[in-house]
Design a protein around this motif. Sequence first.
Motif, PDB file in Angstrom:
ATOM      1  N   PRO A  83       0.821  -1.194   0.000  1.00 10.69           N
ATOM      2  CA  PRO A  83       0.000   0.000   0.000  1.00 10.69           C
ATOM      3  C   PRO A  83       0.867   1.261   0.000  1.00 10.69           C
ATOM      4  O   PRO A  83       2.045   1.212   0.352  1.00 10.69           O
ATOM      5  CB  PRO A  83      -0.784  -0.115   1.311  1.00 10.69           C
ATOM      6  N   ILE A  84       0.255   2.367  -0.372  1.00  9.28           N
ATOM      7  CA  ILE A  84       0.955   3.652  -0.390  1.00  9.28           C
ATOM      8  C   ILE A  84       1.007   4.183   1.046  1.00  9.28           C
ATOM      9  O   ILE A  84      -0.019   4.331   1.690  1.00  9.28           O
ATOM     10  CB  ILE A  84       0.234   4.662  -1.304  1.00  9.28           C
ATOM     11  N   THR A  85       2.220   4.425   1.521  1.00 10.12           N
ATOM     12  CA  THR A  85       2.409   4.976   2.860  1.00 10.12           C
ATOM     13  C   THR A  85       3.001   6.373   2.737  1.00 10.12           C
ATOM     14  O   THR A  85       3.506   6.752   1.671  1.00 10.12           O
ATOM     15  CB  THR A  85       3.365   4.105   3.689  1.00 10.12           C
ATOM     16  N   ASN A  86       2.975   7.117   3.821  1.00 10.56           N
ATOM     17  CA  ASN A  86       3.585   8.447   3.823  1.00 10.56           C
ATOM     18  C   ASN A  86       5.077   8.345   3.516  1.00 10.56           C
ATOM     19  O   ASN A  86       5.633   9.198   2.829  1.00 10.56           O
ATOM     20  CB  ASN A  86       3.367   9.134   5.163  1.00 10.56           C
ATOM     21  N   ASN A  87       5.727   7.293   4.026  1.00  8.52           N
ATOM     22  CA  ASN A  87       7.154   7.105   3.770  1.00  8.52           C
ATOM     23  C   ASN A  87       7.416   6.901   2.280  1.00  8.52           C
ATOM     24  O   ASN A  87       8.379   7.431   1.737  1.00  8.52           O
ATOM     25  CB  ASN A  87       7.693   5.909   4.557  1.00  8.52           C
ATOM     26  N   LEU A  88       6.548   6.127   1.623  1.00  6.30           N
ATOM     27  CA  LEU A  88       6.710   5.882   0.192  1.00  6.30           C
ATOM     28  C   LEU A  88       6.500   7.173  -0.607  1.00  6.30           C
ATOM     29  O   LEU A  88       7.250   7.451  -1.546  1.00  6.30           O
ATOM     30  CB  LEU A  88       5.739   4.798  -0.267  1.00  6.30           C
ATOM     31  N   VAL A  89       5.519   7.972  -0.230  1.00  2.00           N
ATOM     32  CA  VAL A  89       5.277   9.252  -0.901  1.00  2.00           C
ATOM     33  C   VAL A  89       6.507  10.136  -0.763  1.00  2.00           C
ATOM     34  O   VAL A  89       6.984  10.725  -1.741  1.00  2.00           O
ATOM     35  CB  VAL A  89       4.021   9.956  -0.333  1.00  2.00           C
ATOM     36  N   LEU A  90       7.047  10.205   0.444  1.00  6.93           N
ATOM     37  CA  LEU A  90       8.245  10.999   0.711  1.00  6.93           C
ATOM     38  C   LEU A  90       9.415  10.521  -0.156  1.00  6.93           C
ATOM     39  O   LEU A  90      10.115  11.322  -0.775  1.00  6.93           O
ATOM     40  CB  LEU A  90       8.592  10.891   2.198  1.00  6.93           C
ATOM     41  N   LYS A  91       9.580   9.205  -0.233  1.00  2.73           N
ATOM     42  CA  LYS A  91      10.675   8.615  -1.011  1.00  2.73           C
ATOM     43  C   LYS A  91      10.524   8.929  -2.506  1.00  2.73           C
ATOM     44  O   LYS A  91      11.480   9.342  -3.163  1.00  2.73           O
ATOM     45  CB  LYS A  91      10.677   7.097  -0.797  1.00  2.73           C
ATOM     46  N   LYS A  92       9.322   8.760  -3.036  1.00  2.00           N
ATOM     47  CA  LYS A  92       9.093   9.006  -4.470  1.00  2.00           C
ATOM     48  C   LYS A  92       9.283  10.484  -4.819  1.00  2.00           C
ATOM     49  O   LYS A  92       9.843  10.819  -5.866  1.00  2.00           O
ATOM     50  CB  LYS A  92       7.691   8.543  -4.883  1.00  2.00           C
ATOM     51  N   LEU A  93       8.813  11.375  -3.937  1.00  2.54           N
ATOM     52  CA  LEU A  93       8.994  12.806  -4.189  1.00  2.54           C
ATOM     53  C   LEU A  93      10.474  13.182  -4.104  1.00  2.54           C
ATOM     54  O   LEU A  93      10.948  14.018  -4.879  1.00  2.54           O
ATOM     55  CB  LEU A  93       8.171  13.639  -3.217  1.00  2.54           C
ATOM     56  N   ARG A  94      11.188  12.555  -3.201  1.00  2.00           N
ATOM     57  CA  ARG A  94      12.632  12.804  -3.074  1.00  2.00           C
ATOM     58  C   ARG A  94      13.343  12.415  -4.368  1.00  2.00           C
ATOM     59  O   ARG A  94      14.187  13.151  -4.873  1.00  2.00           O
ATOM     60  CB  ARG A  94      13.195  12.008  -1.903  1.00  2.00           C
ATOM     61  N   VAL A  95      12.978  11.269  -4.925  1.00  2.00           N
ATOM     62  CA  VAL A  95      13.592  10.802  -6.172  1.00  2.00           C
ATOM     63  C   VAL A  95      13.177  11.695  -7.337  1.00  2.00           C
ATOM     64  O   VAL A  95      14.018  12.119  -8.136  1.00  2.00           O
ATOM     65  CB  VAL A  95      13.210   9.324  -6.449  1.00  2.00           C
ATOM     66  N   ALA A  96      11.888  12.004  -7.438  1.00  2.00           N
ATOM     67  CA  ALA A  96      11.379  12.801  -8.564  1.00  2.00           C
ATOM     68  C   ALA A  96      12.025  14.176  -8.625  1.00  2.00           C
ATOM     69  O   ALA A  96      12.403  14.645  -9.698  1.00  2.00           O
ATOM     70  CB  ALA A  96       9.860  12.941  -8.471  1.00  2.00           C
ATOM     71  N   PHE A  97      12.192  14.813  -7.474  1.00  2.00           N
ATOM     72  CA  PHE A  97      12.743  16.165  -7.449  1.00  2.00           C
ATOM     73  C   PHE A  97      14.251  16.179  -7.181  1.00  2.00           C
ATOM     74  O   PHE A  97      14.826  17.243  -6.966  1.00  2.00           O
ATOM     75  CB  PHE A  97      11.999  17.023  -6.417  1.00  2.00           C
TER      76      PHE A  97
END
Length: 154
Positions: A83-97
């Motif tokens: 599932p999508i967790t806050n940690n995963l969102v943080l990780k994906k945004l870190r990679v994207a930006f």
Amino acid sequence: MINNDVLRSVRYMLKINDVKMADIAKLDGFDVDAAAMGAYIIKEGEPGFQKCPDEVMGHFLNGLVFFKRGKDDKFPAPPLELPITNNLVLKKLRVAFELKDVDLFQIFTAVDFRISKPELSALFRKPGTKNYRPCGDQMLRYFLKGLAQRVRGE
């Protein structure tokens, strides 16, 4: 934090519309209608609101990485993590930006959120490991607010 709030924040941050959001999800090979993306942006309790499923959010985050950094056909697309967790969102945004630790500290500092280096690194560890720390809703909200300020130049 619910997926709808994250989508709303990213949309505001990048100044994009529903069609562009659907196009970003399509970069990960997932077909979603622009009208559906529009329904996910509507605030909870307002007419037309639909809860954004984890699958849509996962593909959108993967597509966001491709949108911001480009897609290299030599490397396969990352698998969908659910599932999508806050940690995963943080990780994906870190990679994207393309954010480094220093950038993350600056983002949190800009919105007056104090975090130490060990606390920050604990957010990116695998769940179940000794030093893993779950990312709370408030922390993710502060991060999204700080990232929006940084991206929009406010």
